[in-house]
Design a protein around this motif. Sequence first.
Motif, PDB file in Angstrom:
ATOM      1  N   THR A   9       0.852  -1.197   0.000  1.00 36.22           N
ATOM      2  CA  THR A   9       0.000   0.000   0.000  1.00 36.22           C
ATOM      3  C   THR A   9       0.883   1.241   0.000  1.00 36.22           C
ATOM      4  OG1 THR A   9      -0.062   0.106   2.418  1.00 36.22           O
ATOM      5  CG2 THR A   9      -1.795  -1.182   1.323  1.00 36.22           C
ATOM      6  N   ASN A  10       0.246   2.381  -0.179  1.00 39.51           N
ATOM      7  CA  ASN A  10       0.917   3.682  -0.068  1.00 39.51           C
ATOM      8  C   ASN A  10       2.107   3.807  -1.013  1.00 39.51           C
ATOM      9  OD1 ASN A  10       1.165   6.303   0.940  1.00 39.51           O
ATOM     10  ND2 ASN A  10       2.519   5.676   2.610  1.00 39.51           N
ATOM     11  N   VAL A 314      10.768  16.724 -12.401  1.00 45.16           N
ATOM     12  CA  VAL A 314       9.776  17.438 -11.588  1.00 45.16           C
ATOM     13  C   VAL A 314       8.416  16.763 -11.695  1.00 45.16           C
ATOM     14  CG1 VAL A 314       8.530  19.628 -11.312  1.00 45.16           C
ATOM     15  CG2 VAL A 314      11.007  19.628 -11.695  1.00 45.16           C
ATOM     16  N   ALA A 315       8.052  16.326 -12.894  1.00 50.22           N
ATOM     17  CA  ALA A 315       6.780  15.610 -13.057  1.00 50.22           C
ATOM     18  C   ALA A 315       6.748  14.356 -12.197  1.00 50.22           C
ATOM     19  CB  ALA A 315       6.560  15.265 -14.527  1.00 50.22           C
ATOM     20  N   GLN A 316       7.860  13.640 -12.146  1.00 54.35           N
ATOM     21  CA  GLN A 316       7.939  12.431 -11.325  1.00 54.35           C
ATOM     22  C   GLN A 316       7.823  12.770  -9.840  1.00 54.35           C
ATOM     23  OE1 GLN A 316       7.983   9.291 -12.240  1.00 54.35           O
ATOM     24  NE2 GLN A 316       8.435   9.413 -14.437  1.00 54.35           N
ATOM     25  N   ALA A 317       8.485  13.834  -9.409  1.00 55.31           N
ATOM     26  CA  ALA A 317       8.457  14.214  -7.991  1.00 55.31           C
ATOM     27  C   ALA A 317       7.056  14.635  -7.553  1.00 55.31           C
ATOM     28  CB  ALA A 317       9.461  15.332  -7.729  1.00 55.31           C
ATOM     29  N   VAL A 318       6.397  15.459  -8.381  1.00 56.60           N
ATOM     30  CA  VAL A 318       5.047  15.917  -8.030  1.00 56.60           C
ATOM     31  C   VAL A 318       4.074  14.746  -8.063  1.00 56.60           C
ATOM     32  CG1 VAL A 318       3.144  17.431  -8.706  1.00 56.60           C
ATOM     33  CG2 VAL A 318       5.507  18.266  -8.839  1.00 56.60           C
ATOM     34  N   HIS A 319       4.196  13.882  -9.056  1.00 56.95           N
ATOM     35  CA  HIS A 319       3.324  12.711  -9.156  1.00 56.95           C
ATOM     36  C   HIS A 319       3.466  11.825  -7.914  1.00 56.95           C
ATOM     37  CE1 HIS A 319       1.214   9.346 -11.073  1.00 56.95           C
ATOM     38  NE2 HIS A 319       2.194   8.562 -10.660  1.00 56.95           N
ATOM     39  N   HIS A 320       4.687  11.537  -7.510  1.00 58.45           N
ATOM     40  CA  HIS A 320       4.919  10.720  -6.318  1.00 58.45           C
ATOM     41  C   HIS A 320       4.291  11.364  -5.085  1.00 58.45           C
ATOM     42  CE1 HIS A 320       7.174   8.196  -3.440  1.00 58.45           C
ATOM     43  NE2 HIS A 320       7.361   9.316  -2.772  1.00 58.45           N
ATOM     44  N   SER A 321       4.501  12.664  -4.937  1.00 56.87           N
ATOM     45  CA  SER A 321       4.018  13.363  -3.739  1.00 56.87           C
ATOM     46  C   SER A 321       2.500  13.448  -3.691  1.00 56.87           C
ATOM     47  CB  SER A 321       4.625  14.771  -3.679  1.00 56.87           C
ATOM     48  OG  SER A 321       6.038  14.706  -3.635  1.00 56.87           O
ATOM     49  N   ALA A 322       1.864  13.373  -4.856  1.00 59.97           N
ATOM     50  CA  ALA A 322       0.403  13.437  -4.907  1.00 59.97           C
ATOM     51  C   ALA A 322      -0.248  12.140  -4.450  1.00 59.97           C
ATOM     52  CB  ALA A 322      -0.055  13.785  -6.323  1.00 59.97           C
ATOM     53  N   TYR A 323       0.516  11.049  -4.388  1.00 60.92           N
ATOM     54  CA  TYR A 323      -0.026   9.749  -3.994  1.00 60.92           C
ATOM     55  C   TYR A 323       0.540   9.228  -2.681  1.00 60.92           C
ATOM     56  CZ  TYR A 323      -2.196   9.206  -8.581  1.00 60.92           C
ATOM     57  OH  TYR A 323      -2.982   9.365  -9.692  1.00 60.92           O
ATOM     58  N   ARG A 324       1.708   9.660  -2.311  1.00 63.86           N
ATOM     59  CA  ARG A 324       2.403   9.109  -1.141  1.00 63.86           C
ATOM     60  C   ARG A 324       1.978   9.846   0.128  1.00 63.86           C
ATOM     61  NH1 ARG A 324       5.432   4.556   0.389  1.00 63.86           N
ATOM     62  NH2 ARG A 324       7.100   5.161   1.818  1.00 63.86           N
ATOM     63  N   SER A 325       1.568   9.089   1.136  1.00 66.80           N
ATOM     64  CA  SER A 325       1.183   9.670   2.419  1.00 66.80           C
ATOM     65  C   SER A 325       2.287   9.449   3.445  1.00 66.80           C
ATOM     66  CB  SER A 325      -0.112   9.035   2.939  1.00 66.80           C
ATOM     67  OG  SER A 325      -1.204   9.362   2.102  1.00 66.80           O
ATOM     68  N   ALA A 326       2.457  10.426   4.325  1.00 67.59           N
ATOM     69  CA  ALA A 326       3.414  10.315   5.427  1.00 67.59           C
ATOM     70  C   ALA A 326       2.996  11.268   6.528  1.00 67.59           C
ATOM     71  CB  ALA A 326       4.832  10.641   4.961  1.00 67.59           C
ATOM     72  N   PHE A 327       3.111  10.822   7.753  1.00 72.12           N
ATOM     73  CA  PHE A 327       2.815  11.666   8.926  1.00 72.12           C
ATOM     74  C   PHE A 327       1.416  12.262   8.852  1.00 72.12           C
ATOM     75  CE2 PHE A 327       7.404  11.993   8.000  1.00 72.12           C
ATOM     76  CZ  PHE A 327       7.879  11.255   9.079  1.00 72.12           C
ATOM     77  N   GLY A 329      -0.799  12.582   6.211  1.00 72.63           N
ATOM     78  CA  GLY A 329      -1.371  13.243   5.036  1.00 72.63           C
ATOM     79  C   GLY A 329      -0.506  13.064   3.810  1.00 72.63           C
ATOM     80  N   LEU A 330      -1.036  13.489   2.650  1.00 67.58           N
ATOM     81  CA  LEU A 330      -0.284  13.401   1.405  1.00 67.58           C
ATOM     82  C   LEU A 330       0.931  14.324   1.447  1.00 67.58           C
ATOM     83  CD1 LEU A 330      -3.199  13.394  -1.203  1.00 67.58           C
ATOM     84  CD2 LEU A 330      -1.704  11.464  -0.626  1.00 67.58           C
ATOM     85  N   LEU A 331       2.025  13.867   0.874  1.00 67.26           N
ATOM     86  CA  LEU A 331       3.243  14.684   0.852  1.00 67.26           C
ATOM     87  C   LEU A 331       3.013  16.023   0.165  1.00 67.26           C
ATOM     88  CD1 LEU A 331       6.014  12.083  -0.042  1.00 67.26           C
ATOM     89  CD2 LEU A 331       5.680  13.238   2.151  1.00 67.26           C
ATOM     90  N   ILE A 332       2.205  16.012  -0.883  1.00 68.72           N
ATOM     91  CA  ILE A 332       2.013  17.235  -1.661  1.00 68.72           C
ATOM     92  C   ILE A 332       1.331  18.330  -0.842  1.00 68.72           C
ATOM     93  CG2 ILE A 332      -0.266  16.684  -2.633  1.00 68.72           C
ATOM     94  CD1 ILE A 332       0.842  17.672  -5.355  1.00 68.72           C
ATOM     95  N   ASP A 333       0.634  17.938   0.232  1.00 69.94           N
ATOM     96  CA  ASP A 333      -0.061  18.907   1.084  1.00 69.94           C
ATOM     97  C   ASP A 333       0.778  19.370   2.266  1.00 69.94           C
ATOM     98  OD1 ASP A 333      -2.355  18.785  -0.516  1.00 69.94           O
ATOM     99  OD2 ASP A 333      -3.130  17.055   0.586  1.00 69.94           O
ATOM    100  N   LYS A 334       1.945  18.765   2.457  1.00 71.91           N
ATOM    101  CA  LYS A 334       2.812  19.168   3.560  1.00 71.91           C
ATOM    102  C   LYS A 334       3.530  20.474   3.190  1.00 71.91           C
ATOM    103  CE  LYS A 334       1.992  15.474   6.004  1.00 71.91           C
ATOM    104  NZ  LYS A 334       1.258  15.542   7.276  1.00 71.91           N
TER     105      LYS A 334
END
Length: 544
Positions: A9-10, A314-327, A329-334
């Motif tokens: 998962t995640n 950059v596309a890869q980094a943003v894509h990963h952060s939009a799906y990966r959760s940590a602490f 919430g989603l990374l992209i929202d941190k």
Amino acid sequence: MAANTHTVTNQAPPLVGYDVFTADRALTEGVERHVAPELLDGAREELAELGRAAGSAQAQEWGVQANENPPKLRTHDRYGNRIDEVDFHPSWHRLLGKAVSAGLTNAWGRPAGHVRRAAGFLVWTQAEAGHGCPVSMTHATVPALRTDPALAAEWEPRLTSEVYEQGLRPAALKAGSLFGMGMTEKQGGSDVRANTTRAEPLAGDGEYLLTGHKWFCSAPMCDGFLVLAQAAGGLTCFLVPRVLDDGTRNVFRIQRLKDKLGNRSNASSEVEFEGTWARRVGEEGRGVRTIIEMVAATRLDCVIGSAALMRQSVAQAVHHSAYRSAFGGLLIDKPLMRNVLADLALESEAATTLALRLAAAYDADTDEERAFLRLAVPAAKYWVTKRCTPTVAEALECLGGNGYVEESGLPRLLRESPLNSIWEGSGNVQALDVLRALQREPQALNAFLQEVGKARGADHRLDGAIKDLLTELADLNGIEARARRLVERMALVLQGSLLVRWAPPEVADAFCASRLGGDWGTAFGTLPHTLDLASVVERARAVV
């Protein structure tokens, strides 16, 4: 049998099956800006088709295979005959064939040809960068050959053809040809006037025999090469075909292929000439002037290629952060990760916007635009290629340990990232070229200042940066020792002026606040927290 200890998962899904062109807002808006309305629908259609191909699972697999199976040199056949051939994996040929059929070797004389080709090159090389080398050199050969109308008439239709034919045969028997180049030698490197390769004239008009070596000869499987050699009149440009008209192999001894940091799919070689037949291009003693247009075009491709690497990372980094959760919430929202992603997105968008502006200047082909390119190309080549490696490295870090693993694709991008800062002249060469233009061609500075001046009054930080740049330009004491700083400021001011004029307000505001306003740390992720960073990140996201 697989261990049944846990459920996966995640994990972010692969960034695959998407349109690389349409998903890039900075690129699509740039094409809309620089392509005439009557040509726009056709340009969008061809670029979207190429974008879907670049984002497909098939093209991504071709890129992996081409890099995992690098080219192999075969100096002799089974009977001991010298053949000097390079074998490539089939995926290399598929990538190269798609690039040629998409018109990436042909911008000359085509309406909006340079902008459309630049956008296509930026899109397709995101699938795999190494095969872009012969594509770039073939495209860039055309203006050099035009110094000799007879040579241009013979070779230009082959170089601009959209048919890819692999294999060594007389060029006249092929529907399309590719070109490489050989300029540098062991003892001189970038100082090509130190070359020792000799050119002895034959009875035929413009025909010579070459004897010497080339320390870096790119893409040795090509049909022809532009090389520099010393003739009686001085350093001169020559065309060297791999196969002569009668079907015999020209003397083109490949000593070895370079074992490179990156760019593994592409063959870079050391070659020896010994009585190698060549045709003079341009006048004797005017070799640098003859080949300089090729150099300028390939320098622009270094900017475009770096922009492509930055965009994909950059596309890869943003894509990963939009799906990966940590602490929780989603990374992209941190907030901190969002700051890093926004900073990376700014770097990518600024590079793309500048690359397309330079391509548009080629299309315009006016005295003013040519003068602008004389300064803007080496300045952009210096700065954008320098920014590529830290951008890709930071994007890799956004994926954590997953980014450091080959399967993510980021290590390949990272190994590729330093190449364009070295190819066609490293940082010092570009900075010194800018100084030469400033000292010898005042019209170039006037055109550059007119370009950046179009945004004056729109942002106080940009206005301040322009004022500081003018102060630096007025003080020529010790200019060579501080040339890098000067060229960096020129590139940043130019990028800032373009973004202020054309990018969304949140992008221009963040760029000027950080790159021009002085509130920027040495690492990515230090943008002022009061900016609209969420919008900057969302703009950079590649939606599948």
